[in-house]
Design an enzyme around this catalytic site. Structure first.
Site, PDB file in Angstrom:
ATOM      1  CB  CYS A 333      41.413  38.997  38.580  1.00 19.62           C
ATOM      2  SG  CYS A 333      39.725  38.445  38.525  1.00 19.62           S
ATOM      3  NE  ARG A 362      32.795  35.607  33.305  1.00 18.77           N
ATOM      4  CZ  ARG A 362      32.547  36.118  34.505  1.00 18.77           C
ATOM      5  NH1 ARG A 362      31.394  35.859  35.100  1.00 18.77           N
ATOM      6  NH2 ARG A 362      33.431  36.869  35.097  1.00 18.77           N
ATOM      7  CD  GLN A 380      33.524  40.977  35.271  1.00 23.79           C
ATOM      8  OE1 GLN A 380      34.722  40.937  35.046  1.00 23.79           O
ATOM      9  NE2 GLN A 380      32.936  40.228  36.183  1.00 23.79           N
ATOM     10  CG  ASP A 382      36.660  43.511  37.308  1.00 21.73           C
ATOM     11  OD1 ASP A 382      36.381  43.502  38.511  1.00 21.73           O
ATOM     12  OD2 ASP A 382      37.100  42.538  36.680  1.00 21.73           O
ATOM     13  CG  HIS A 384      41.062  43.440  40.578  1.00 22.79           C
ATOM     14  ND1 HIS A 384      40.713  43.601  39.260  1.00 22.79           N
ATOM     15  CD2 HIS A 384      40.506  42.280  40.994  1.00 22.79           C
ATOM     16  CE1 HIS A 384      39.991  42.555  38.886  1.00 22.79           C
ATOM     17  NE2 HIS A 384      39.844  41.739  39.905  1.00 22.79           N
ATOM     18  CE  LYS A 468      29.341  35.939  47.398  1.00 21.92           C
ATOM     19  NZ  LYS A 468      28.855  35.549  46.089  1.00 21.92           N
ATOM     20  CG  HIS A 514      36.776  40.937  42.068  1.00 23.55           C
ATOM     21  ND1 HIS A 514      37.291  40.729  40.829  1.00 23.55           N
ATOM     22  CD2 HIS A 514      35.431  40.978  41.935  1.00 23.55           C
ATOM     23  CE1 HIS A 514      36.291  40.637  39.956  1.00 23.55           C
ATOM     24  NE2 HIS A 514      35.160  40.784  40.607  1.00 23.55           N
TER      25      HIS A 514
END
Length: 639
Positions: A333, A362, A380, A382, A384, A468, A514
């Site tokens: 992000c 992580r 990911q 991902d 946005h 979410k 997200h």
RNA sequence: GCCACCGUAGCUCAGAGGUAGAGCAGGGGUUUUGUAAACCUCUGGUCGGGGGUUCGAUUCCCUCCGGUGGCUCCA
């Protein structure tokens, strides 16, 4: 005195006050292929053996009902605990609930249970069941409960009792007594087929600072056949295990030398990944996303701004260079936000959708790592979405449809939707304004409803920065896996001051959504392997066609066939080893290669190949053109 | 991280206080084969790493590394 009992609308009968649900059932013996396990009286679950004192609506609960299974399993867990207490009187009882696939009971004891002990416990359970003890419910006062369990020296139970209010129910069968809400089956003899499955550790109340307990898992059924079926399903799941298949099919490995939770993608796994990623990129470009790439490391200041440094530090890998602290990104992000902020945006620019196959790292507790499903570095898918308030409904709907279509393409037709919203009693623990939360939640609901999707509303399950939608997919075995998520973020726009210039010439905060569809490529491939049991459809198969020769005489022709297929972008291999065709077929079947093109002198003469399809045996002679057409068709349809 | 269990050849596994075997895989041959395993032969291991006990350890103990099952689905 008679009272009226309404048998859930089917019948109304008068019975003597104090009659039990079981007596009514035995008396009526209604058509039912399952005997009841418990009952529901005026809405609440009760024991079959509970005397009914008032009139009301009575319903029977069988093993086929979710609740029936729970009662059955819960009773089995009591019987197991009773057996454990008989064999190991020192063991202290913790808790023993039914769970989604059986039951467990936690014990505190110095002795460590071994697989042998499980057999002994099973044997003792058999005795208890044979004894046909009745489960007797008693309601006592809190003080009585305290003295009872003090006498029993069950200090975990005492701790629970101290937190309870009002009267307390206990269940007793023979010498065994347990604090329990119930209900239970009437007698231990109701339990017929059971098996203890595994032993593991746990903490009292899940708290690592509290006592370490030993947990025994088990499952039970009304018939041996059902138990057998269940054990078979567990076996089936074992055979589908992506770690086993991943090794066998040469997709990936983990090596201690590299480190725990780090995946090495072998050529075939990397091919599978590439196909998925290429497809992912194409689809995103079609849906108006822009692909971006952000660095793997960034100065820790960025993560202080985002807030991760404060609440996520223990999961972040950090290191120092020349006195500057850096973080290996655990999320994408902030990078996307920096790209957004690299210039001033007008309302005319919005929505902006940045997508990245972003690899993040992580630091996880070592005990939670698991194959591809829980790793320390993963990619990911991902994205946005930066948009204005009036755009969120369309954006959410778009993502929802997009996620669904991608899941369907990968063979997941059955999806489960969860909407996580704020805890209404605790509104101040969340970031962002009330009106934004309301607006966001409304847009999520609207999208779900527009698509006519059943969803579960999860009150209080939202994370602190926004509501979410989570989507889970069911695999071929009916197991649930975490899939796409669509999440509002009311934290980062403020922290990074993410704005656009509106029509009015003023700066406004943007909405950031997200979302990920596959979740992580690693985990997604893990679920794909298990879903397909390694039998990937042609479009995903790392090797689509293996051409194999019967004798050395056909090698030239095999190469020519291969050279015809390659320009069509098929993934092919030629097996020209000096081996019998039986062996080549066997190996190709084991490697789950969908198409085998077998070539001998006959095929060369006729300018054909003999096709054998995975699991479908010999399909006979194909012209090369027909083969290409069939393969193209399958790739196009993604089957 | 915590609890329990496990770690023997590339893989799957057997074995045991006196330094190890099988099948598959791999190499070399023979065979030229028609839809799930042809035959012969050879190679291969500091028994996860380190430390200790012992005349002697891969086996017993400790520790580290790695893996597996779990660590509220709430009496």
């Amino acid at each position: 005195m008679k009272i009226k009992i309404d048998l859930n609308g089917t019948k109304e009968i008068d019975v003597e006050k104090g009659t039990t649900a079981l007596e009514i059932f035995t008396h009526l013996n209604p058509q039912s292929n399952r005997k009841p396990i418990a009952a529901r009286f005026n809405g609440s679950l009760i024991d079959l053996s509970l005397p009914i004192e008032d009139e009301g609506i009575l319903q029977y609960v069988t093993f086929d009902d979710e609740e029936g299974k729970f009662v059955y399993w819960h009773s089995t867990s009591h019987v197991m605990a009773q057996a454990v207490k008989r064999l190991f009187p020192d063991a202290k009882l913790a808790i023993g609930p039914a769970i989604s696939d059986g039951f467990y009971y936690d014990f505190y004891t110095k002795k460590t249970f071994s697989p042998d002990d499980m057999k002994k416990i099973e044997k003792e359970m058999k005795k208890i069941i044979k004894e046909g003890q009745s489960f007797e419910r008693t309601v006592i006062s809190k003080d009585e409960a305290i003295s009872l369990f003090t006498e029993e020296k069950e200090n975990f139970k005492l701790e629970l009792i101290n937190e309870l209010e009002g009267d307390i129910s206990i269940y007793k069968n023979a010498e065994f007594v347990d604090l329990c809400r119930g209900p239970h089956v009437p007698r231990t003899s109701y339990i017929s087929a059971y098996k203890l499955l595994s032993i593991s550790g746990s903490y009292w109340r899940g708290d690592e600072k509290r006592e370490s307990l030993q947990r025994i898992y088990g499952v039970s059924f009304e018939t041996k056949e059902e138990l057998k079926k269940h054990l078979h399903k567990l076996q089936e799941a074992k055979e589908r295990d992506h770690r086993k298949l991943g090794k066998e099919l040469g997709l990936f490995s983990t090596m201690g030398e590299a480190g725990p939770g780090l995946i090495l993608w072998h050529p075939k796994g990397a091919t599978l990944r590439r196909i998925i990623e290429d497809y992912w990129k194409d689809e995103h470009l079609k849906k108006g996303y822009e692909l971006v790439i952000t660095p793997h490391i960034a100065k820790s200041g960025l993560w202080r701004t985002s807030g991760h440094y404060d609440y996520y530090l223990e999961n972040m890998f950090t290191f120092k260079i020349n006195n500057n602290e850096y973080v290996i990104k655990p999320m994408n992000c902030p990078g996307h936000i920096l790209i957004y902020k690299s210039k001033i945006h007008s309302y005319r620019d919005l929505p902006i959708r940045y997508a990245e196959l972003g690899t993040v790292a992580r630091n996880e507790l070592s005990g939670v790592l698991h194959g591809l499903l829980r790793v320390q570095e993963f990619t990911q898918d991902d994205a946005h979405i930066f948009c204005m308030e009036e755009q969120i409904e369309d954006e959410i709907l778009g993502v929802l449809r997009f996620a669904r279509s991608i899941m369907n393409t990968f063979g997941f037709q059955n999806l489960n939707y969860e909407l996580s919203v704020r805890d209404p009693d605790n509104k101040d623990k969340y970031a962002g304004f009330d009106k934004d939360w309301e607006k966001a939640e409304a847009s999520l609901v609207k999208a779900l409803e527009a698509e006519k999707l059943d969803y579960k509303r999860m009150e209080g399950e939202a994370v602190f920065y926004g509501p979410k939608i989570d989507i889970q997919m069911y695999d071929a075995l009916g197991r649930k896996w975490q899939g796409p998520t669509i999440q509002f973020d009311f934290n980062l726009p403020g922290r990074f001051d993410v704005t656009y210039v509106g029509k009015d010439g003023n700066q406004h905060n943007v909405f950031i959504v997200h979302r990920t569809i596959l979740g992580s490529i690693e985990r997604f491939i893990g679920t794909l392997i298990e879903h397909y049991k390694g039998d990937f459809p042609v479009w995903l198969s790392p090797v689509q066609v293996r051409i194999m020769t019967i004798t050395d005489k056909s090698i030239d022709y095999a190469e020519r066939v291969n050279n015809t297929l390659i320009p069509h972008h098929f993934r092919t291999e030629v097996d020209k080893r000096n081996e019998k065709i039986d062996l080549k077929v066997r190996e190709a079947e084991k490697e789950r290669i969908p198409y085998m093109a077998i070539i001998g002198e006959r095929e060369e003469k006729e300018n054909t190949v003999s096709i054998r399809e995975r699991h479908r045996k010999n399909r006979g002679s194909f012209s090369i053109v027909d083969l290409i057409e069939e393969l193209n068709e399958k790739c196009k349809k993604k089957t």
